[in-house]
Motif scaffolding. Structure first.
Motif, PDB file in Angstrom:
ATOM      1  N   UNK A  12      -5.498  -2.991   1.233  1.00 13.92           N
ATOM      2  CA  UNK A  12      -6.348  -3.875   2.025  1.00 13.92           C
ATOM      3  C   UNK A  12      -5.573  -4.479   3.184  1.00 13.92           C
ATOM      4  N   UNK A  13      -4.278  -4.726   2.980  1.00 16.94           N
ATOM      5  CA  UNK A  13      -3.446  -5.218   4.080  1.00 16.94           C
ATOM      6  C   UNK A  13      -3.320  -4.138   5.166  1.00 16.94           C
ATOM      7  N   UNK A  14      -3.187  -2.878   4.747  1.00 14.42           N
ATOM      8  CA  UNK A  14      -3.118  -1.779   5.707  1.00 14.42           C
ATOM      9  C   UNK A  14      -4.401  -1.687   6.517  1.00 14.42           C
ATOM     10  N   UNK A  15      -5.523  -2.004   5.883  1.00 19.35           N
ATOM     11  CA  UNK A  15      -6.808  -1.998   6.598  1.00 19.35           C
ATOM     12  C   UNK A  15      -6.772  -2.919   7.807  1.00 19.35           C
ATOM     13  N   UNK A  16      -6.093  -4.062   7.677  1.00 20.41           N
ATOM     14  CA  UNK A  16      -6.042  -5.027   8.776  1.00 20.41           C
ATOM     15  C   UNK A  16      -5.032  -4.642   9.840  1.00 20.41           C
ATOM     16  N   UNK A  17      -4.155  -3.667   9.552  1.00 13.05           N
ATOM     17  CA  UNK A  17      -3.075  -3.337  10.477  1.00 13.05           C
ATOM     18  C   UNK A  17      -3.301  -2.042  11.237  1.00 13.05           C
ATOM     19  N   UNK A  18      -4.182  -1.161  10.746  1.00 11.67           N
ATOM     20  CA  UNK A  18      -4.313   0.154  11.366  1.00 11.67           C
ATOM     21  C   UNK A  18      -5.760   0.614  11.265  1.00 11.67           C
ATOM     22  N   UNK A  19      -6.284   1.164  12.356  1.00 15.52           N
ATOM     23  CA  UNK A  19      -7.676   1.610  12.376  1.00 15.52           C
ATOM     24  C   UNK A  19      -7.885   2.821  11.478  1.00 15.52           C
ATOM     25  N   UNK A  20      -6.900   3.739  11.454  1.00 19.10           N
ATOM     26  CA  UNK A  20      -7.026   4.892  10.581  1.00 19.10           C
ATOM     27  C   UNK A  20      -7.082   4.485   9.124  1.00 19.10           C
ATOM     28  N   UNK A  21      -6.236   3.530   8.741  1.00 12.31           N
ATOM     29  CA  UNK A  21      -6.267   3.020   7.369  1.00 12.31           C
ATOM     30  C   UNK A  21      -7.592   2.339   7.078  1.00 12.31           C
ATOM     31  N   UNK A  22      -8.124   1.613   8.061  1.00 10.56           N
ATOM     32  CA  UNK A  22      -9.417   0.954   7.878  1.00 10.56           C
ATOM     33  C   UNK A  22     -10.518   1.979   7.633  1.00 10.56           C
ATOM     34  N   UNK A  23     -10.484   3.089   8.370  1.00  6.39           N
ATOM     35  CA  UNK A  23     -11.483   4.139   8.183  1.00  6.39           C
ATOM     36  C   UNK A  23     -11.350   4.779   6.807  1.00  6.39           C
ATOM     37  N   UNK A  24     -10.104   4.996   6.360  1.00  5.76           N
ATOM     38  CA  UNK A  24      -9.882   5.611   5.051  1.00  5.76           C
ATOM     39  C   UNK A  24     -10.314   4.683   3.921  1.00  5.76           C
ATOM     40  N   UNK A  25      -9.932   3.407   4.003  1.00  2.00           N
ATOM     41  CA  UNK A  25     -10.282   2.450   2.954  1.00  2.00           C
ATOM     42  C   UNK A  25     -11.785   2.246   2.883  1.00  2.00           C
ATOM     43  N   UNK A  80       2.597  -0.352   8.754  1.00  2.00           N
ATOM     44  CA  UNK A  80       3.556  -1.322   9.275  1.00  2.00           C
ATOM     45  C   UNK A  80       3.077  -1.983  10.558  1.00  2.00           C
ATOM     46  N   UNK A  81       1.907  -1.590  11.059  1.00  2.00           N
ATOM     47  CA  UNK A  81       1.374  -2.191  12.264  1.00  2.00           C
ATOM     48  C   UNK A  81       1.951  -1.627  13.541  1.00  2.00           C
ATOM     49  N   UNK A  82       2.917  -0.714  13.458  1.00  2.00           N
ATOM     50  CA  UNK A  82       3.535  -0.133  14.654  1.00  2.00           C
ATOM     51  C   UNK A  82       3.241   1.364  14.728  1.00  2.00           C
ATOM     52  N   UNK A  83       3.539   2.082  13.652  1.00  4.66           N
ATOM     53  CA  UNK A  83       3.312   3.518  13.617  1.00  4.66           C
ATOM     54  C   UNK A  83       1.942   3.827  13.014  1.00  4.66           C
ATOM     55  N   UNK A  84       1.343   4.941  13.459  1.00  5.06           N
ATOM     56  CA  UNK A  84       0.065   5.362  12.910  1.00  5.06           C
ATOM     57  C   UNK A  84       0.233   5.744  11.442  1.00  5.06           C
ATOM     58  N   UNK A  85      -0.770   5.401  10.648  1.00  5.01           N
ATOM     59  CA  UNK A  85      -0.725   5.677   9.219  1.00  5.01           C
ATOM     60  C   UNK A  85      -0.934   7.175   8.979  1.00  5.01           C
ATOM     61  N   UNK A  86      -0.114   7.731   8.107  1.00  4.68           N
ATOM     62  CA  UNK A  86      -0.256   9.124   7.711  1.00  4.68           C
ATOM     63  C   UNK A  86      -1.257   9.191   6.560  1.00  4.68           C
ATOM     64  N   UNK A  87      -2.402   9.810   6.807  1.00  2.69           N
ATOM     65  CA  UNK A  87      -3.460   9.858   5.807  1.00  2.69           C
ATOM     66  C   UNK A  87      -3.434  11.139   4.981  1.00  2.69           C
ATOM     67  N   UNK A  88      -2.400  11.936   5.117  1.00  2.00           N
ATOM     68  CA  UNK A  88      -2.307  13.181   4.374  1.00  2.00           C
ATOM     69  C   UNK A  88      -2.195  12.885   2.879  1.00  2.00           C
ATOM     70  N   UNK A  89      -3.177  13.335   2.116  1.00  2.00           N
ATOM     71  CA  UNK A  89      -3.184  13.103   0.680  1.00  2.00           C
ATOM     72  C   UNK A  89      -3.614  11.718   0.271  1.00  2.00           C
ATOM     73  N   UNK A  90      -3.950  10.863   1.237  1.00  2.00           N
ATOM     74  CA  UNK A  90      -4.342   9.490   0.939  1.00  2.00           C
ATOM     75  C   UNK A  90      -5.844   9.366   0.733  1.00  2.00           C
ATOM     76  N   UNK A  91      -6.609  10.191   1.462  1.00  2.00           N
ATOM     77  CA  UNK A  91      -8.063  10.112   1.408  1.00  2.00           C
ATOM     78  C   UNK A  91      -8.617  11.518   1.291  1.00  2.00           C
TER      79      UNK A  91
END
Length: 344
Positions: A130-143, A155-166
């Motif tokens: 849920x914290x990642x949701x607030x830091x990255x748009x890709x994470x927000x879409x996945x969550x 981390x709020x700087x680098x794009x989240x790697x969604x490989x295998x996450x969703x």
């Protein structure tokens, strides 16, 4: 293989019970195998989510308002980062801590309603996602997709790697832009529709043959296989403003880190003061305990002396009780003697 059909089946599977996921997946694949073997194989390949990911999926299904609130907060935090607004970041950081705690409690409640309890370790994983949701748009879409497979971190700087996450990352819904337009586009006039009409690619023809040709061409184009989009491009299908340069993003992260440091120092100071007060209270209670022990010892000694005096007094009292009887017998013997002497 129809992407929409696969997405619909995945949504039903990930919205169901975690314990029944494998059986439901096998049943769905078996039913599809008669009509579409490729689709059935794709369904069989859908991974089972972790318990924490399942809890977040339940939150996305049953309490979308919680994720929407966190997403809106994330937009404000990214805006504050871009403008290097440290005071705003401090305030938003406090707000995020409160909202995350409430969201985790809600996730636990929803999971219990769905027949599964969440441990503290799993709750920490839920909070991280849920914290990642607030830091990255890709994470927000996945969550928010309801098809999360495991914990997602950002981390709020680098794009989240969604490989295998969703599950099905290429079929995630488009992510809205984090900064709404302050004015309508220049080609829209007041009262005009905001839905753009079809774009004209070539000279407009009014003959039936031309219309038929255009229809055939469109059908042929739609039947051609579409090129596979890169994962991040598929995740972020919606319009997104250009991200700030790396230096500015690093400065924004630094500002947030400093704000978090100041908040941590403030909390540490409060806890130290509380610790000192508690130590003083403990010292005072220890002194009172020493005084009470001293008084107790003196009282016990006094009690022991009183018990000894009571024993001596009881012995004297018994002797005193026997003395009148002895004196009576002595008097009786003396009286008998007097009588005998008088008779002689």
């Amino acid at each position: 293989m129809e992407d929409e059909a696969l997405a619909d089946i995945a949504d039903r599977l990930y919205a169901g019970s975690l314990d029944d996921f494998v059986a439901a997946r096998a049943a769905a694949a078996k039913e599809l195998a008669r009509q579409d073997k490729d689709l059935a194989a794709a369904v069989r390949g859908l991974p089972k989510p972790s318990v924490a990911a399942w809890a977040i999926n339940m939150l996305a299904r049953h309490r979308q308002d919680v994720l929407a609130g966190l997403g809106e907060l994330g937009s404000r935090m990214r805006a504050a980062q871009d403008s290097l607004d440290a005071p705003a970041l401090r305030e938003l950081g406090r707000e995020r801590r409160i909202m995350l705690a409430d969201a985790v409690d809600t996730a636990k409640s929803v999971a219990r309603e769905q027949g599964r309890s969440i441990s503290d370790a799993m709750a920490s994983d839920v909070e991280e996602s849920l914290r990642a949701l607030t830091a990255d748009e890709g994470a927000a879409s996945a969550v928010g997709s309801g098809r999360l497979l495991k914990v997602v971190s950002a981390d709020g700087v680098n794009d989240v790697d969604l490989d295998g996450v969703v599950a099905l990352p290429g079929l995630l819904p488009a992510t809205p832009s984090v900064r709404p337009l302050t004015a309508p586009p220049h080609d829209l006039k007041p009262g005009a529709s905001k839905t753009p009409g079809p774009r004209s690619i070539g000279p407009k023809s009014t003959t039936p043959g031309a219309a038929t040709a255009r229809t055939r061409t469109t059908a042929e184009d739609s039947s051609e296989p579409k090129p596979t989009k890169p994962r991040l491009e598929a995740v972020r299908q919606g319009p997104r403003l250009a991200s700030p340069p790396a230096l500015e993003r690093a400065r924004a992260a630094l500002a947030e880190a400093r704000a978090a440091e100041e908040e941590a120092l403030r909390l540490a100071g409060e806890l130290q003061e509380q610790e000192e007060r508690m130590r003083a209270e403990i010292a005072e209670l220890q002194q009172q305990a020493v005084e009470l022990r001293t008084r107790l010892s003196a009282t016990e000694e006094s009690l022991d002396r009183s018990r000894k005096r009571l024993a001596a007094t009881s012995a004297e009292a018994k002797q005193a009780v026997r003395a009148p009887g002895k004196a009576g017998r002595t008097a009786m013997l003396a009286q008998e003697r007097v009588l005998r002497l008088g008779n002689n």
